[in-house]
Design a protein around this motif. Structure first.
Motif, PDB file in Angstrom:
ATOM      1  N   ILE A   1      -5.109   2.394  -2.664  1.00 31.81           N
ATOM      2  CA  ILE A   1      -4.578   1.914  -1.373  1.00 31.81           C
ATOM      3  C   ILE A   1      -5.225   0.578  -1.007  1.00 31.81           C
ATOM      4  O   ILE A   1      -4.550  -0.364  -0.575  1.00 31.81           O
ATOM      5  CB  ILE A   1      -4.830   2.959  -0.263  1.00 31.81           C
ATOM      6  CG1 ILE A   1      -3.994   4.212  -0.543  1.00 31.81           C
ATOM      7  CG2 ILE A   1      -4.487   2.393   1.114  1.00 31.81           C
ATOM      8  CD1 ILE A   1      -4.274   5.364   0.396  1.00 31.81           C
TER       9      ILE A   1
ATOM     10  N   HIS B   1      -7.532   7.417  -5.371  1.00 38.70           N
ATOM     11  CA  HIS B   1      -6.361   7.175  -4.519  1.00 38.70           C
ATOM     12  C   HIS B   1      -6.689   6.124  -3.450  1.00 38.70           C
ATOM     13  O   HIS B   1      -5.925   5.177  -3.227  1.00 38.70           O
ATOM     14  CB  HIS B   1      -5.948   8.504  -3.874  1.00 38.70           C
ATOM     15  CG  HIS B   1      -4.617   8.460  -3.202  1.00 38.70           C
ATOM     16  ND1 HIS B   1      -3.810   9.562  -3.065  1.00 38.70           N
ATOM     17  CD2 HIS B   1      -3.935   7.447  -2.618  1.00 38.70           C
ATOM     18  CE1 HIS B   1      -2.700   9.212  -2.448  1.00 38.70           C
ATOM     19  NE2 HIS B   1      -2.763   7.942  -2.158  1.00 38.70           N
ATOM     20  N   LEU B   2      -7.853   6.282  -2.818  1.00 43.31           N
ATOM     21  CA  LEU B   2      -8.242   5.321  -1.765  1.00 43.31           C
ATOM     22  C   LEU B   2      -8.467   3.923  -2.340  1.00 43.31           C
ATOM     23  O   LEU B   2      -8.145   2.919  -1.705  1.00 43.31           O
ATOM     24  CB  LEU B   2      -9.497   5.816  -1.049  1.00 43.31           C
ATOM     25  CG  LEU B   2      -9.268   7.018  -0.122  1.00 43.31           C
ATOM     26  CD1 LEU B   2     -10.573   7.453   0.521  1.00 43.31           C
ATOM     27  CD2 LEU B   2      -8.253   6.690   0.966  1.00 43.31           C
TER      28      LEU B   2
ATOM     29  N   THR C   1       0.708   4.150  -2.753  1.00 44.49           N
ATOM     30  CA  THR C   1       0.441   5.525  -2.313  1.00 44.49           C
ATOM     31  C   THR C   1       1.519   6.489  -2.794  1.00 44.49           C
ATOM     32  O   THR C   1       1.212   7.570  -3.310  1.00 44.49           O
ATOM     33  CB  THR C   1       0.373   5.565  -0.767  1.00 44.49           C
ATOM     34  OG1 THR C   1      -0.700   4.747  -0.366  1.00 44.49           O
ATOM     35  CG2 THR C   1       0.157   6.963  -0.256  1.00 44.49           C
ATOM     36  N   LEU C   2       2.777   6.088  -2.645  1.00 40.92           N
ATOM     37  CA  LEU C   2       3.874   6.966  -3.067  1.00 40.92           C
ATOM     38  C   LEU C   2       3.877   7.158  -4.583  1.00 40.92           C
ATOM     39  O   LEU C   2       4.169   8.243  -5.079  1.00 40.92           O
ATOM     40  CB  LEU C   2       5.216   6.403  -2.592  1.00 40.92           C
ATOM     41  CG  LEU C   2       5.431   6.474  -1.072  1.00 40.92           C
ATOM     42  CD1 LEU C   2       6.712   5.767  -0.680  1.00 40.92           C
ATOM     43  CD2 LEU C   2       5.474   7.918  -0.592  1.00 40.92           C
TER      44      LEU C   2
ATOM     45  N   ALA D   1       0.836  -1.217   0.000  1.00 36.46           N
ATOM     46  CA  ALA D   1       0.000   0.000   0.000  1.00 36.46           C
ATOM     47  C   ALA D   1       0.863   1.257   0.000  1.00 36.46           C
ATOM     48  O   ALA D   1       0.539   2.250  -0.663  1.00 36.46           O
ATOM     49  CB  ALA D   1      -0.924  -0.011   1.212  1.00 36.46           C
ATOM     50  N   LEU D   2       1.984   1.186   0.720  1.00 35.25           N
ATOM     51  CA  LEU D   2       2.901   2.329   0.759  1.00 35.25           C
ATOM     52  C   LEU D   2       3.482   2.598  -0.631  1.00 35.25           C
ATOM     53  O   LEU D   2       3.580   3.754  -1.080  1.00 35.25           O
ATOM     54  CB  LEU D   2       4.032   2.026   1.752  1.00 35.25           C
ATOM     55  CG  LEU D   2       4.846   3.202   2.266  1.00 35.25           C
ATOM     56  CD1 LEU D   2       3.970   4.176   3.025  1.00 35.25           C
ATOM     57  CD2 LEU D   2       5.973   2.713   3.154  1.00 35.25           C
TER      58      LEU D   2
ATOM     59  N   ILE E   1       1.191   7.068  -6.512  1.00 34.42           N
ATOM     60  CA  ILE E   1       0.076   7.970  -6.819  1.00 34.42           C
ATOM     61  C   ILE E   1       0.453   9.409  -6.461  1.00 34.42           C
ATOM     62  O   ILE E   1       0.180  10.348  -7.219  1.00 34.42           O
ATOM     63  CB  ILE E   1      -1.203   7.521  -6.069  1.00 34.42           C
ATOM     64  CG1 ILE E   1      -1.717   6.212  -6.676  1.00 34.42           C
ATOM     65  CG2 ILE E   1      -2.281   8.602  -6.127  1.00 34.42           C
ATOM     66  CD1 ILE E   1      -2.914   5.617  -5.958  1.00 34.42           C
ATOM     67  N   LEU E   2       1.114   9.569  -5.308  1.00 35.82           N
ATOM     68  CA  LEU E   2       1.536  10.914  -4.889  1.00 35.82           C
ATOM     69  C   LEU E   2       2.486  11.524  -5.924  1.00 35.82           C
ATOM     70  O   LEU E   2       2.311  12.681  -6.352  1.00 35.82           O
ATOM     71  CB  LEU E   2       2.216  10.830  -3.517  1.00 35.82           C
ATOM     72  CG  LEU E   2       2.705  12.157  -2.932  1.00 35.82           C
ATOM     73  CD1 LEU E   2       1.529  13.050  -2.571  1.00 35.82           C
ATOM     74  CD2 LEU E   2       3.565  11.916  -1.696  1.00 35.82           C
TER      75      LEU E   2
END
Lengths: 242, 245
Positions: free
Chosen positions: A151, A147-148, A86-87, A82-83, A89-90
């Motif tokens: 994740i 984004h969610l 997330t990174l 997930a990290l 996507i960021l």
């Protein structure tokens, strides 16, 4: 250090369940090849490659917890995966917003086709999407709901990868010295096989949970079940019968 | 005049690569002195894998070309490594057999459940998995003492050798002759790399002979491929311009 022993049949079931979870996770991670031109919502790559990247991160982080039991292996894999999503996507959103100058907006939601949302607003924040999609595109970047979903996909993929890894490790560690590396290699193989199949269901593009293509998830489930069962059966036969 | 390599069918290429590939693995295992010949005999397995990727990906997969290659190589690698868990001395037959069956089952799922609409899906995915299994089995023979350390590199090297020929030639002017020649150049490059590593790792005789033959093969295939590229460029040189300009 806690050494876990598991029945070989249960370990094989774990490989099958993990393989299916890996396949299903691909539907949740927003990807799109044309996202590279900010012409579509999603991370700019093919679904299978991004899911595989997330899965490998999950397997790597799961391997650190291999002596702590299944639940921690799954949790470790889920967090690592997930990290990574997330990174990614960021990073993609930073490039989209500050590099290209487009706001994150969901194309499917803007056109009223989102599976869960009513109208043209982001289901989490309630922010309007319609006015922010560039004409001629199918959205760009990853808004909050997408984004969610990514994740959630990362959590599922990492946990699934951890299950496959732990199942294979449990099967082979009584007979091998370097069982962790062998289990990691085989888990990566099973992960890769299972995450390419859904990519063809998605035809290379998805916005995740809110995309219409989530309705095709049963096809992914069935195909990954068949393929994972085959490989679990081969592993079981090799380890137990020989 | 460059001889044509486009006439051989996909199925025939696979059968040839299967027969000579198994021969190559047995040769390098039981007769190390024949490793130069074994190296040459394993190259058709790479060509068959690259050809299967081409057969599948030319139905318009786009970015899925690399996925198909990774998928096929993962099937081959998983089957070979699983069989290696039992006994590395079992020979190439079980690994290649499991890979072929796994490829067929996966292709069947893609064709019947996902409905990809690629008529050659089952056949080509089975042949792709078996071809990569052959190549991986051969390369593992170069490292009998440390298979799990070198396995990830072998997996990635074989994957790139089968996906890149089509991916690198993709476009309006792609043709089988050029793709297969690039596959031959990449096959020899892969065996040269792994042969060099085997020589550094302790298997000096076998490693050096594999690397030497591979380097010679690479020069020949790279020249052939370059000639194909040059010919194909001449064919399309006037695209978009009137001939008299």
């Amino acid at each position: 250090m806690m050494v876990i022993y598991m029945d070989p049949l249960a370990a094989s079931m774990l490989v099958i369940a993990g393989g299916v979870l890996v396949g299903v996770c691909v539907h949740f991670i927003p990807t799109s090849a044309v996202g590279a031109m900010s012409a579509s919502t999603g991370i700019a790559t093919g679904p299978s490659m991004l899911s595989f990247g997330a899965g490998l991160t999950g397997i790597l982080s799961a391997s650190y917890a291999v002596d702590e039991g299944l639940s921690l292996v799954m949790a470790s894999g889920a967090v690592g995966s997930a990290l990574m999503v997330t990174l990614t996507i960021l990073g993609s959103n930073i490039v989209n917003i500050f590099g290209i100058g487009v706001p994150p907006a969901s194309g499917q939601t803007a056109s009223g086709q989102s599976v869960l949302a009513r109208g043209t607003k982001d289901i989490i924040t309630g922010w309007e999407q319609k006015g922010f999609v560039t004409p001629g595109t199918d959205g760009h970047g990853m808004p909050v709901q997408t984004h969610l979903s990514g994740i959630a996909g990362g959590v599922m993929g990492g946990a699934g990868g951890g299950m496959v890894f732990y199942g294979i490790y449990t099967l082979i560690h009584p007979t091998m010295i370097d069982a962790i590396s062998a289990a990691g290699l085989l888990a990566a193989g099973v992960f890769l096989i299972n995450c390419v199949l859904p990519a063809y269901t998605l035809v290379g593009k998805t916005e995740g949970l809110f995309d219409q293509k989530i309705r095709r998830i049963h096809k992914t489930f069935s195909s990954c079940l068949v393929v994972s069962t085959f490989f679990a059966l081969v592993l079981y036969t090799v380890v137990v019968l020989f | 005049m460059i001889p044509s390599t486009t006439n051989i069918s996909s199925y025939r290429l696979f059968v040839i690569s299967l027969l000579v590939g198994i021969g190559a693995i047995l040769l390098i295992r039981f007769c190390p002195a024949a490793s130069p010949l074994a190296t040459i005999l394993i190259w058709p397995a790479f060509l068959s894998g690259a050809n299967s990727v081409r057969e599948l990906a030319r139905y318009g997969l786009g970015t899925g070309t690399s996925s198909i290659g990774y998928w096929g190589a993962a099937l081959g690698a998983t089957a070979v490594y699983t069989v290696h868990l039992v006994d590395p001395g079992l020979g190439p037959f079980p690994g290649v057999g499991v890979a072929f069956l796994g490829g067929a089952i996966t292709g069947l799922c893609a064709q019947k459940i996902i409905r990809m609409g690629i008529p050659v899906m089952i056949r080509e995915s089975a042949m792709l998995a078996a071809s990569t299994a052959l190549a991986i089995s051969f390369l593992l023979e170069l490292f009998p003492s440390c298979p799990s350390t070198i396995s990830p590199l072998i997996y990635i090297a074989v994957t790139l050798a089968v996906i890149h020929p089509f991916n690198g030639s993709m476009g309006a002017g792609e043709n089988r002759r050029r793709t297969i020649r690039l596959a031959a150049a990449e096959a020899s490059m892969t065996t040269a790399l792994l042969g060099s590593l085997a020589a550094i790792g302790g298997a000096h005789g076998i490693g050096l002979s594999v690397a030497a033959v591979s380097c010679a093969g690479f020069i020949i295939f790279a020249v052939l491929w370059f000639n194909s590229v040059k010919d194909d460029i001449y064919e399309i040189r006037w695209t978009g311009f009137p001939a008299e300009e």
